[in-house]
Design a protein around this motif. Structure first.
Motif, PDB file in Angstrom:
ATOM      1  N   GLY A 123     -65.422 -55.732  64.614  1.00 24.15           N
ATOM      2  CA  GLY A 123     -65.776 -57.128  64.293  1.00 24.15           C
ATOM      3  C   GLY A 123     -66.964 -57.635  65.085  1.00 24.15           C
ATOM      4  O   GLY A 123     -67.843 -58.309  64.554  1.00 24.15           O
ATOM      5  N   THR A 124     -67.000 -57.276  66.371  1.00 27.86           N
ATOM      6  CA  THR A 124     -68.088 -57.777  67.227  1.00 27.86           C
ATOM      7  C   THR A 124     -69.422 -57.192  66.774  1.00 27.86           C
ATOM      8  O   THR A 124     -70.410 -57.917  66.633  1.00 27.86           O
ATOM      9  N   GLN A 125     -69.426 -55.868  66.546  1.00 24.63           N
ATOM     10  CA  GLN A 125     -70.672 -55.233  66.112  1.00 24.63           C
ATOM     11  C   GLN A 125     -71.136 -55.790  64.759  1.00 24.63           C
ATOM     12  O   GLN A 125     -72.321 -56.021  64.535  1.00 24.63           O
ATOM     13  N   PHE A 126     -70.157 -55.995  63.896  1.00 22.54           N
ATOM     14  CA  PHE A 126     -70.483 -56.503  62.564  1.00 22.54           C
ATOM     15  C   PHE A 126     -71.073 -57.913  62.671  1.00 22.54           C
ATOM     16  O   PHE A 126     -72.099 -58.228  62.046  1.00 22.54           O
ATOM     17  N   THR A 127     -70.437 -58.749  63.483  1.00 21.51           N
ATOM     18  CA  THR A 127     -70.942 -60.114  63.666  1.00 21.51           C
ATOM     19  C   THR A 127     -72.337 -60.092  64.277  1.00 21.51           C
ATOM     20  O   THR A 127     -73.237 -60.823  63.830  1.00 21.51           O
ATOM     21  N   PHE A 128     -72.510 -59.237  65.290  1.00 20.22           N
ATOM     22  CA  PHE A 128     -73.827 -59.134  65.930  1.00 20.22           C
ATOM     23  C   PHE A 128     -74.877 -58.701  64.905  1.00 20.22           C
ATOM     24  O   PHE A 128     -76.016 -59.171  64.913  1.00 20.22           O
ATOM     25  N   GLY A 129     -74.479 -57.786  64.048  1.00 17.77           N
ATOM     26  CA  GLY A 129     -75.396 -57.316  62.995  1.00 17.77           C
ATOM     27  C   GLY A 129     -75.792 -58.456  62.074  1.00 17.77           C
ATOM     28  O   GLY A 129     -76.971 -58.641  61.752  1.00 17.77           O
ATOM     29  N   LEU A 130     -74.801 -59.233  61.676  1.00 20.67           N
ATOM     30  CA  LEU A 130     -75.086 -60.366  60.779  1.00 20.67           C
ATOM     31  C   LEU A 130     -75.989 -61.393  61.448  1.00 20.67           C
ATOM     32  O   LEU A 130     -76.904 -61.938  60.830  1.00 20.67           O
ATOM     33  N   TRP A 131     -75.726 -61.660  62.720  1.00 20.28           N
ATOM     34  CA  TRP A 131     -76.577 -62.619  63.435  1.00 20.28           C
ATOM     35  C   TRP A 131     -78.023 -62.129  63.463  1.00 20.28           C
ATOM     36  O   TRP A 131     -78.958 -62.899  63.320  1.00 20.28           O
ATOM     37  N   ARG A 132     -78.153 -60.829  63.688  1.00 18.39           N
ATOM     38  CA  ARG A 132     -79.519 -60.290  63.771  1.00 18.39           C
ATOM     39  C   ARG A 132     -80.220 -60.383  62.412  1.00 18.39           C
ATOM     40  O   ARG A 132     -81.406 -60.676  62.333  1.00 18.39           O
ATOM     41  N   ILE A 133     -79.458 -60.131  61.349  1.00 19.47           N
ATOM     42  CA  ILE A 133     -80.039 -60.257  60.004  1.00 19.47           C
ATOM     43  C   ILE A 133     -80.509 -61.695  59.789  1.00 19.47           C
ATOM     44  O   ILE A 133     -81.612 -61.947  59.294  1.00 19.47           O
ATOM     45  N   LEU A 134     -79.667 -62.628  60.205  1.00 18.34           N
ATOM     46  CA  LEU A 134     -79.987 -64.050  60.042  1.00 18.34           C
ATOM     47  C   LEU A 134     -81.278 -64.407  60.799  1.00 18.34           C
ATOM     48  O   LEU A 134     -82.140 -65.116  60.290  1.00 18.34           O
ATOM     49  N   TRP A 135     -81.387 -63.871  61.981  1.00 18.87           N
ATOM     50  CA  TRP A 135     -82.581 -64.123  62.805  1.00 18.87           C
ATOM     51  C   TRP A 135     -83.822 -63.527  62.138  1.00 18.87           C
ATOM     52  O   TRP A 135     -84.894 -64.127  62.133  1.00 18.87           O
ATOM     53  N   GLY A 136     -83.648 -62.364  61.544  1.00 21.84           N
ATOM     54  CA  GLY A 136     -84.756 -61.736  60.808  1.00 21.84           C
ATOM     55  C   GLY A 136     -85.165 -62.582  59.615  1.00 21.84           C
ATOM     56  O   GLY A 136     -86.364 -62.774  59.363  1.00 21.84           O
ATOM     57  N   PHE A 137     -84.196 -63.089  58.898  1.00 20.97           N
ATOM     58  CA  PHE A 137     -84.493 -63.959  57.755  1.00 20.97           C
ATOM     59  C   PHE A 137     -85.251 -65.206  58.222  1.00 20.97           C
ATOM     60  O   PHE A 137     -86.167 -65.659  57.549  1.00 20.97           O
ATOM     61  N   PHE A 138     -84.852 -65.729  59.359  1.00 20.90           N
ATOM     62  CA  PHE A 138     -85.518 -66.928  59.875  1.00 20.90           C
ATOM     63  C   PHE A 138     -86.996 -66.629  60.146  1.00 20.90           C
ATOM     64  O   PHE A 138     -87.881 -67.362  59.705  1.00 20.90           O
ATOM     65  N   LYS A 139     -87.242 -65.532  60.840  1.00 22.23           N
ATOM     66  CA  LYS A 139     -88.631 -65.203  61.186  1.00 22.23           C
ATOM     67  C   LYS A 139     -89.468 -64.945  59.937  1.00 22.23           C
ATOM     68  O   LYS A 139     -90.611 -65.368  59.830  1.00 22.23           O
ATOM     69  N   LYS A 140     -88.858 -64.242  59.000  1.00 27.42           N
ATOM     70  CA  LYS A 140     -89.599 -63.879  57.784  1.00 27.42           C
ATOM     71  C   LYS A 140     -89.805 -65.094  56.871  1.00 27.42           C
ATOM     72  O   LYS A 140     -90.926 -65.388  56.446  1.00 27.42           O
ATOM     73  N   LEU A 141     -88.710 -65.785  56.542  1.00 26.39           N
ATOM     74  CA  LEU A 141     -88.786 -66.818  55.496  1.00 26.39           C
ATOM     75  C   LEU A 141     -89.280 -68.166  56.004  1.00 26.39           C
ATOM     76  O   LEU A 141     -89.958 -68.893  55.289  1.00 26.39           O
ATOM     77  N   VAL A 142     -88.902 -68.491  57.237  1.00 25.82           N
ATOM     78  CA  VAL A 142     -89.279 -69.825  57.733  1.00 25.82           C
ATOM     79  C   VAL A 142     -90.674 -69.802  58.353  1.00 25.82           C
ATOM     80  O   VAL A 142     -91.441 -70.745  58.178  1.00 25.82           O
ATOM     81  N   ILE A 143     -90.988 -68.718  59.056  1.00 21.17           N
ATOM     82  CA  ILE A 143     -92.282 -68.707  59.760  1.00 21.17           C
ATOM     83  C   ILE A 143     -93.338 -67.883  59.009  1.00 21.17           C
ATOM     84  O   ILE A 143     -94.350 -68.434  58.568  1.00 21.17           O
TER      85      ILE A 143
END
Lengths: 365, 527
Positions: free
Chosen positions: B209-229
Motif C-alpha cells: 500500500g505504501t509503495q503504491f500510494t507513493f507511486g500515485l503521488w509521484r504520478i500526480l506530481w508529474g502531471f502537475f509539472k507537465k500539465l500545469v507548468i
C-alpha cells in the motif's frame, strides 16, 4: 479506536468529492446570457404534465413554433426537444429519452437535420447532451455523435471539459451556481426582435444530393420507434430561407413520406398559407422565425395536429397517466403559468426592442 | 498512447488491478502482455521494430554467452598452456566482438536509417548546387517508432555488458522482451541496465500500500509539472523562439528561461509519471533527474540532468573512446613531440567531443543540435582549462566560498545552460545576434509594448505559473534533505490528504489538457 481511521477516510473522501462537485458546477457554463440554448434539454425534466405532441429537431424547430399558442388557441399540449444543430441521431436518442417519461400521440420531426450526420462544432454537442439525464439513451447518443477528440469521460465529469473556464468566470457563474433560471417556453426560444429577410447567399451547387446513409438509418429508427409506440410521426421542413433546402432533397423526403404513409409538410412551400411575412416574422434575416412567425406557425399547425388521434384539446382537463408524471393535475393551471411567463418575456422584449432597436441580452457588441 | 491521457490512466488502472490479482509468478508475463498491448496501441506495425531489436539482441547475446561457455569448457578439457590459452581467448574474444558489432550495427543501423536519413538527404540537397548540378534528392519522411532511441540504447548497453562479461545473457526470450518493452519506461526512458532491472522485473511483488500510494503521488506530481507548468508555458515559448525577428531584446531572456523551464518541467514531469507508474507495480526504475538547477557548474548539471543517458554515454562511449588504441596512439605521438600536457588531455578531450557530438545528434537530427552538443562539450573543456585559475581565486579569496557565492554559481550555471540551449532553437548566427539584442536593446519596458499580450498568457496563467514555480522550488529545496513523500506520509491523515487533494484539484482545474490545448506529447518521446 479501530473505526476512527476508516471513518476519517470516508469523511475526507466525501469532503473531496463535494469540493470537486462544487468546482465542477462553478466552471460549467450557465447559458444565461447571449447563448441560452444549453439549458433547453434539461428544462424538459422540469415538466409536471405529459404532452400530446413532441417536436424534434434543431434550431428550425425550437425557434419556429410556439407551444404556448398551440395550447392557448388549440388546447394542444406540446414540447420541443430541440437544440442548436441537433443531429438526427441526437433527436432519436432524445425521443428514446422522452419515451422513458411519456408517450406522446404525435412526434413532429424537422427534416433539415438530414443534411448532416456529423457534428462540426463540439459546443453544439455539449449544449444538446449536457442537460440530458443519464440513461442508456444519453450514453448511446454521446457514442453516436461525439466528435473525434471528444471523450465520454468528459461528459461524465464536465469539469474535465470546462476546467479552463476558471480563467473566464463571470458573476453569472456564481449567481446561477445553484441552478439556472428558466429560459425557454416548453422548449421554444422566444425572440421578439425583427430583422427582415434580405439578400441571402446564393445556393451552392452540390455534386451529390443524396443524404448520408446514416441519416436515413436514424430517420428509419425514429419512424420504427414511433410505430412501435403507437405514435404518429409527422415530418416537417421549417420555413427557414437559409441554409438552402434543395429540390433534390425535397423529392427524397417526399418519397420517403409517401412510402411510409407519413404526413410531410414543407412550410417553405406553404408559407403564404401560414401567412409568413419575411419582412416582419424573422429576427435574423430569414434564418429563423421570431415570435410573430412562430405564432403563425403554431396557428397553421394546430388544426393539422388536432386531426391526429390522441392529440386533443386538453383545456379544462386534468393530466393523464404517464410513466414520468402524476395524473390528475389541472392542465389549465399548469399552462396558465407557462402562458404568463411567455407573455411577460414577450412584452419585455417588445418594449426593449421598441426602445433600443435591439434586445440587450442578444446584442453582440 | 500519451502518458497524459485518459486512455493511459484507464490502461494503468486495469493493468495494476490485474497485476496484483494474478499469482506472483505470472506477474512478469502479464507485464509483457500489457507492454506489447501498450506499444501496439500506437500502430501494430511499429511493434515490429522493438521486437526485431529484442530478438536480434537476445540471440546475439546468447551466442556471445555461448562462446564464453565453449571457451571455458575447452580450457577445462584441453588444459592448454599459458600461450595457447591466451591465443585461444583472443580468438574467442574476436568472435564475440564480431557478434557484438553485428548487433550494434544492426540496431544502431535501424535507428540511424529511421532517424537520420532525412538529415543526411537534406545535407545532400545542400551539396548538389555546390557541385554545379540541379535538382534535389527525395525526402524519406519515415515515421519514427515511439521511444526507438531509448530501447535501442538500453538493449545495446545490455549487449556490450554481456560482451564484457558483466553478467550472463538472459536465456528466456520473453523475459528479455519485457526488459526491452516494459511499458512505463519504453517511450521516454529512463535507460535501465539489465542487471539492475532484472531483479525488479522478474521477482514476485505482493501489493504494498505504501509503495503504491507513493507511486500515485509521484504520478500526480508529474502531471502537475507537465500539465500545469510545461504545457501552460509551451505556446508562449514556441512563439518567442520561433520568431526571433519579432521577439528580440528582453524577450530573448524570456524565451531562454521559458524554454529551459518547459524542458525541465516536461521531461522531469514525464519521468515522475514513468517512475511513479513503475513504483505502483513494485518496480524501481533509476532516477533521471537530481535537482539539476542546484548544480554549481555545467559538468555537475549534466551529471544531474538526464542521468541515465549521460551515464550511458560515459560508460559506452566516453571510456571506450578515451582508452581506445587510436587515442592512446595520438596521445603517444603528442608526447613524443614534446607536448606532454596535451598528450595527457588529448584522449579525454577527444572522447569528450565525440560524446557531445553524439549527445547533440541524439537530441535532434539537425546541425543546430550538433552545435548545441559541441558547445556544451567545449564550455566544459574550457572550464576545465581554467580550473587552476578558479582554485587560485578561491585560495586568494577564501571567504568567496560562502552561500551567496554558491547561489551565484547555481544561477550562473542555470543561465549558462539556458544560453547553450539557444543553439537548439535558433540557427548558429541567430544565437549570437539574439544575445547581442538582449544585451544592447533589452529593456523591461519592452514587456509592456504589446508583444507580451500576444503570447496568450493571461493574468490567471501568470498567477498559476508563479504559484507552480514556487511549489516546484519548495519541493526541490525539501528534497535536498530527504524524500518529500516519506515526510508527507509521516504527517497526520488530514494534512497529507489535504495536500494531495489540493495538488489533484490544481491539476484538474488549472491543467492544460483536453480540447483547446495541443499538449499531451512529451518532448522526449520524439527521441
Amino acid at each position: 479506536m479501530r473505526w476512527k481511521k476508516p471513518v476519517c477516510v470516508l469523511l475526507l473522501a466525501a469532503a473531496g468529492a463535494a469540493v470537486i462537485a462544487g468546482l465542477q458546477r462553478l466552471v460549467e457554463p450557465k447559458y444565461m446570457g447571449l447563448v441560452v440554448e444549453g439549458n433547453f434539454t434539461s428544462e424538459y425534466y422540469e415538466e409536471t404534465t405529459p404532452h400530446d405532441v413532441i417536436f424534434l429537431g434543431n434550431c428550425e424547430v425550437y425557434e419556429n413554433i410556439s407551444p404556448i399558442v398551440l395550447w392557448r388557441e388549440f388546447g394542444i399540449t406540446s414540447y420541443i426537444r430541440g437544440n442548436a444543430q441537433q443531429l438526427i441521431a441526437q433527436s432519436y436518442y432524445l425521443l428514446e429519452d422522452t419515451l422513458a417519461y411519456e408517450t406522446p400521440a404525435a412526434v413532429v420531426f424537422n427534416v433539415s437535420a438530414m443534411q448532416q450526420f456529423e457534428q462540426d462544432n463540439e459546443s453544439y454537442n455539449r449544449m444538446t447532451m449536457d442537460g440530458m439525464r443519464w440513461s442508456s439513451s444519453k450514453w448511446n447518443a454521446i457514442r453516436a455523435t461525439r466528435m473525434e477528440d471528444e471523450h465520454i469521460i468528459e461528459y461524465i465529469f464536465p469539469i474535465l471539459r470546462f476546467h479552463s473556464r476558471f480563467k473566464e468566470l463571470e458573476p453569472d457563474d456564481l449567481k446561477y451556481f445553484m441552478g439556472s433560471g428558466k429560459v425557454a417556453h416548453n422548449g421554444y426560444y422566444l425572440r421578439a426582435d425583427v430583422r427582415p429577410a434580405g439578400d441571402l447567399p446564393v445556393e451552392r451547387r452540390r455534386s451529390d444530393y443524396s443524404f448520408d446513409p446514416r441519416c436515413w438509418e436514424y430517420l428509419e429508427k425514429i419512424r420504427t420507434l414511433c410505430e412501435q409506440n403507437g405514435i404518429r410521426l409527422v415530418l416537417m421542413k421549417a420555413p427557414s430561407l437559409y441554409p438552402a433546402w434543395y429540390d433534390q432533397w425535397e423529392v427524397q423526403i417526399e418519397e420517403y413520406a409517401a412510402e411510409h404513409d407519413l404526413t410531410y409538410v414543407n412550410c417553405l412551400e406553404v408559407s403564404d398559407d401560414i401567412g409568413i411575412d419575411f419582412s416582419t416574422d424573422t429576427y435574423d434575416a430569414g434564418l429563423h422565425m421570431n415570435v410573430y412567425g412562430a405564432e403563425k406557425m403554431a396557428r397553421y399547425w394546430g388544426p393539422i395536429l388536432l386531426e391526429i388521434p390522441g392529440v386533443e384539446d386538453r383545456r379544462g382537463t386534468v393530466s393523464g397517466a404517464a410513466r414520468g408524471y402524476k395524473a390528475g393535475i389541472g392542465l389549465d393551471t399548469v399552462w396558465q403559468e407557462k402562458c404568463d411567463f411567455y407573455d411577460r418575456m414577450k412584452a419585455s422584449q417588445e418594449e426593449e426592442f421598441a426602445r433600443l432597436g435591439y434586445i440587450k441580452q442578444f446584442y453582440i457588441q | 498512447m500519451s502518458l497524459v491521457s485518459y486512455e493511459f490512466l484507464a490502461f494503468f488502472a486495469i493493468a495494476a488491478l490485474l497485476y496484483y490479482l494474478v499469482p506472483g509468478r505470472f506477474q512478469w508475463m502479464l507485464l509483457l502482455a500489457v507492454s506489447i498491448l501498450f506499444y501496439a496501441g500506437g500502430g501494430a506495425v511499429y511493434l515490429l521494430y522493438p521486437l526485431a531489436t529484442a530478438v536480434s539482441t537476445w540471440f546475439l547475446a546468447l551466442r556471445i554467452g555461448k562462446e564464453d561457455s565453449v571457451s571455458k569448457a575447452y580450457i577445462q578439457e584441453h588444459k592448454p598452456d599459458k600461450e595457447q590459452k591466451k591465443a585461444y581467448q583472443a580468438h574467442i574474444r574476436k568472435r564475440k566482438k564480431r557478434l557484438m558489432i553485428a548487433g550494434i550495427l544492426l540496431n544502431f543501423g535501424i535507428l540511424a536509417v529511421l532517424k537520420y536519413t532525412d538529415f543526411f538527404l537534406q545535407n545532400l540537397n545542400l551539396l548538389i548546387p555546390l557541385a554545379g548540378e540541379d535538382g534535389s534528392v527525395w525526402q524519406a519522411g519515415w515515421l519514427l517508432p515511439l521511444g526507438i532511441s531509448y530501447y535501442t540504447f538500453q538493449t545495446m548497453g545490455y549487449l556490450i555488458d554481456v560482451f564484457r562479461g558483466r553478467y550472463k545473457p538472459e536465456k528466456n526470450l520473453f523475459r528479455f522482451m519485457l526488459f526491452v518493452t516494459y511499458f512505463p519506461q519504453m517511450t521516454s526512458g529512463p535507460i535501465s541496465r539489465f542487471d539492475l532491472l532484472r531483479e525488479e522485473l522478474f521477482r514476485e511483488h505482493a501489493f504494498d500500500g505504501t509503495q503504491f500510494t507513493f507511486g500515485l503521488w509521484r504520478i500526480l506530481w508529474g502531471f502537475f509539472k507537465k500539465l500545469v507548468i510545461a504545457d501552460r508555458i509551451a505556446p508562449a515559448v514556441a512563439m518567442i523562439t520561433s520568431s526571433p525577428e519579432t521577439y528580440d531584446g528582453i524577450y530573448v531572456l524570456l524565451g531562454m528561461l521559458g524554454y529551459t523551464l518547459r524542458l525541465y518541467a516536461d521531461f522531469s514531469g514525464c519521468m515522475d509519471i514513468v517512475i511513479g507508474t513503475s513504483q505502483c507495480f513494485g518496480i524501481r526504475l533509476p532516477e533521471n533527474f537530481q535537482r539539476p538547477f542546484g548544480a554549481k557548474n555545467l559538468s555537475e548539471l549534466w551529471r544531474r540532468w538526464h542521468m541515465t543517458l549521460t551515464g550511458w554515454f560515459r560508460e559506452y562511449v566516453f571510456f571506450p573512446v578515451s582508452t581506445s588504441r587510436f587515442c592512446r596512439a595520438v596521445s603517444h605521438l603528442a608526447g613524443k613531440a614534446g607536448l606532454k600536457t596535451l598528450s595527457k588531455k588529448l584522449p579525454v578531450y577527444t572522447a569528450n567531443l565525440i560524446v557531445w557530438f553524439v549527445t547533440g545528434i541524439w537530441h535532434g537530427a539537425a546541425w543546430n543540435f550538433v552545435l548545441w552538443g559541441l558547445a556544451n562539450g567545449i564550455v566544459m573543456m574550457v572550464s576545465q582549462e581554467f580550473a587552476e585559475l578558479y582554485r587560485g581565486f578561491h585560495r586568494r579569496f577564501p571567504k568567496a566560498d560562502g552561500s551567496v557565492y554558491g547561489a551565484f554559481q547555481k544561477v550562473r550555471t542555470g543561465l549558462l545552460f539556458s544560453v547553450l540551449l539557444m543553439f537548439q532553437y535558433y540557427s548558429f548566427g541567430t544565437v549570437f545576434a539574439m544575445l547581442g539584442s538582449l544585451i544592447t536593446t533589452g529593456r523591461l519596458s519592452q514587456l509592456y509594448d504589446g508583444r507580451f499580450a500576444e503570447l496568450g498568457l493571461a493574468g490567471a496563467d501568470l498567477a498559476v505559473l508563479a504559484a507552480g514555480l514556487i511549489l516546484m522550488l519548495a519541493v526541490s529545496v525539501l528534497q535536498e534533505s530527504g524524500s518529500v513523500r516519506k515526510r508527507l506520509a509521516e504527517r497526520p491523515l488530514v494534512l497529507r490528504y489535504t495536500a494531495v487533494f489540493l495538488l489533484f484539484a490544481a491539476i484538474l482545474v488549472t491543467g492544460c489538457y483536453g480540447r483547446g490545448y495541443d499538449a499531451s506529447r512529451f518532448i522526449y518521446n520524439q527521441f
